[in-house]
Write a protein that holds these residues in place. Sequence first.
Motif, PDB file in Angstrom:
ATOM      1  N   ARG A  70       0.826  -1.203   0.000  1.00 24.05           N
ATOM      2  CA  ARG A  70       0.000   0.000   0.000  1.00 24.05           C
ATOM      3  C   ARG A  70       0.859   1.252   0.000  1.00 24.05           C
ATOM      4  O   ARG A  70       1.927   1.276   0.605  1.00 24.05           O
ATOM      5  CB  ARG A  70      -0.905   0.031   1.231  1.00 24.05           C
ATOM      6  N   THR A  71       0.343   2.300  -0.652  1.00 20.31           N
ATOM      7  CA  THR A  71       0.983   3.605  -0.584  1.00 20.31           C
ATOM      8  C   THR A  71       0.806   4.134   0.830  1.00 20.31           C
ATOM      9  O   THR A  71      -0.311   4.157   1.351  1.00 20.31           O
ATOM     10  CB  THR A  71       0.328   4.587  -1.570  1.00 20.31           C
ATOM     11  N   ILE A  72       1.899   4.549   1.465  1.00 17.12           N
ATOM     12  CA  ILE A  72       1.785   5.097   2.816  1.00 17.12           C
ATOM     13  C   ILE A  72       2.035   6.598   2.848  1.00 17.12           C
ATOM     14  O   ILE A  72       1.714   7.245   3.836  1.00 17.12           O
ATOM     15  CB  ILE A  72       2.700   4.364   3.825  1.00 17.12           C
ATOM     16  N   ALA A  73       2.579   7.143   1.778  1.00 13.95           N
ATOM     17  CA  ALA A  73       2.771   8.592   1.697  1.00 13.95           C
ATOM     18  C   ALA A  73       3.072   8.971   0.257  1.00 13.95           C
ATOM     19  O   ALA A  73       3.652   8.188  -0.501  1.00 13.95           O
ATOM     20  CB  ALA A  73       3.898   9.058   2.599  1.00 13.95           C
ATOM     21  N   ILE A  74       2.659  10.179  -0.092  1.00 18.60           N
ATOM     22  CA  ILE A  74       3.005  10.766  -1.380  1.00 18.60           C
ATOM     23  C   ILE A  74       3.694  12.084  -1.070  1.00 18.60           C
ATOM     24  O   ILE A  74       3.086  12.991  -0.509  1.00 18.60           O
ATOM     25  CB  ILE A  74       1.767  10.994  -2.260  1.00 18.60           C
ATOM     26  N   LEU A  75       4.979  12.158  -1.388  1.00 16.57           N
ATOM     27  CA  LEU A  75       5.771  13.344  -1.094  1.00 16.57           C
ATOM     28  C   LEU A  75       5.729  14.282  -2.294  1.00 16.57           C
ATOM     29  O   LEU A  75       5.963  13.872  -3.428  1.00 16.57           O
ATOM     30  CB  LEU A  75       7.215  12.961  -0.773  1.00 16.57           C
ATOM     31  N   THR A  76       5.420  15.533  -2.011  1.00 17.36           N
ATOM     32  CA  THR A  76       5.318  16.538  -3.057  1.00 17.36           C
ATOM     33  C   THR A  76       6.256  17.686  -2.702  1.00 17.36           C
ATOM     34  O   THR A  76       7.018  17.609  -1.769  1.00 17.36           O
ATOM     35  CB  THR A  76       3.869  17.049  -3.173  1.00 17.36           C
ATOM     36  N   GLY A  77       6.195  18.744  -3.452  1.00 17.56           N
ATOM     37  CA  GLY A  77       7.008  19.918  -3.140  1.00 17.56           C
ATOM     38  C   GLY A  77       7.932  20.313  -4.265  1.00 17.56           C
ATOM     39  O   GLY A  77       8.774  21.183  -4.098  1.00 17.56           O
ATOM     40  N   THR A  78       7.771  19.689  -5.410  1.00 11.09           N
ATOM     41  CA  THR A  78       8.559  20.054  -6.582  1.00 11.09           C
ATOM     42  C   THR A  78       7.668  19.990  -7.815  1.00 11.09           C
ATOM     43  O   THR A  78       6.687  19.244  -7.829  1.00 11.09           O
ATOM     44  CB  THR A  78       9.783  19.138  -6.766  1.00 11.09           C
ATOM     45  N   THR A  79       7.992  20.774  -8.810  1.00 11.29           N
ATOM     46  CA  THR A  79       7.267  20.697 -10.077  1.00 11.29           C
ATOM     47  C   THR A  79       8.089  19.971 -11.129  1.00 11.29           C
ATOM     48  O   THR A  79       7.612  19.745 -12.230  1.00 11.29           O
ATOM     49  CB  THR A  79       6.904  22.108 -10.588  1.00 11.29           C
ATOM     50  N   ASP A  80       9.329  19.612 -10.781  1.00 15.32           N
ATOM     51  CA  ASP A  80      10.202  18.894 -11.708  1.00 15.32           C
ATOM     52  C   ASP A  80      10.014  17.390 -11.571  1.00 15.32           C
ATOM     53  O   ASP A  80       9.813  16.891 -10.454  1.00 15.32           O
ATOM     54  CB  ASP A  80      11.674  19.213 -11.417  1.00 15.32           C
ATOM     55  N   PRO A  81      10.098  16.644 -12.660  1.00 11.08           N
ATOM     56  CA  PRO A  81      10.067  15.193 -12.547  1.00 11.08           C
ATOM     57  C   PRO A  81      11.191  14.689 -11.639  1.00 11.08           C
ATOM     58  O   PRO A  81      12.296  15.231 -11.639  1.00 11.08           O
ATOM     59  CB  PRO A  81      10.273  14.721 -13.987  1.00 11.08           C
ATOM     60  N   VAL A  82      10.887  13.670 -10.862  1.00  8.96           N
ATOM     61  CA  VAL A  82      11.865  13.065  -9.960  1.00  8.96           C
ATOM     62  C   VAL A  82      12.513  11.901 -10.704  1.00  8.96           C
ATOM     63  O   VAL A  82      11.824  11.020 -11.210  1.00  8.96           O
ATOM     64  CB  VAL A  82      11.203  12.576  -8.650  1.00  8.96           C
ATOM     65  N   VAL A  83      13.831  11.911 -10.793  1.00  9.54           N
ATOM     66  CA  VAL A  83      14.518  10.883 -11.573  1.00  9.54           C
ATOM     67  C   VAL A  83      15.220   9.835 -10.716  1.00  9.54           C
ATOM     68  O   VAL A  83      15.523   8.746 -11.192  1.00  9.54           O
ATOM     69  CB  VAL A  83      15.509  11.505 -12.587  1.00  9.54           C
ATOM     70  N   SER A  84      15.484  10.152  -9.446  1.00 10.00           N
ATOM     71  CA  SER A  84      16.182   9.195  -8.595  1.00 10.00           C
ATOM     72  C   SER A  84      15.868   9.478  -7.131  1.00 10.00           C
ATOM     73  O   SER A  84      15.645  10.634  -6.755  1.00 10.00           O
ATOM     74  CB  SER A  84      17.697   9.301  -8.832  1.00 10.00           C
TER      75      SER A  84
END
Length: 146
Positions: A70-84
């Motif tokens: 299950r997903t336990i959290a969705i971290l946000t705070g950037t508008t750029d794609p996350v690559v790593s």
Amino acid sequence: MGFSPDGRTLAAAGESGTVRLWDVPTETVITTLVGYRYPVGSVAFSPDGRTLASAGRDSTVRLWDVATSRTIAILTGTTDPVVSVAFGSDGHSLSAALSSSSARLWSYTPLGEADVKVCKSVSRDLTSAERAMYLPARSSVSVCPG
């Protein structure tokens, strides 16, 4: 792609927006984690192996409970794609490399019993204002993911 600390599970990020968990000894798929609409760029296990982080090209990092898938959290705070993504050795800090050649650092505390009760009681995620007021250490983290 990444191995769990005990080497028994392999997580593989996919262009289809999924992450597959493989049982290494039997070479079989344990489960497929879904939730992204765009490709997943990278995965990393926490030092204790109980949490998996995935880097999304939708500008989010998802944290998964490995035992329940299950997903336990969705971290946000950037508008750029996350690559790593990578966990710190303490298991509570998480770094992300962004497509803009910058980085983002989060401090993460897993959901506790009180959080679970609140989520069940309100039947929705807390708003940003509610998170800032009641859970300031996690004000940018979705508390009640779907």
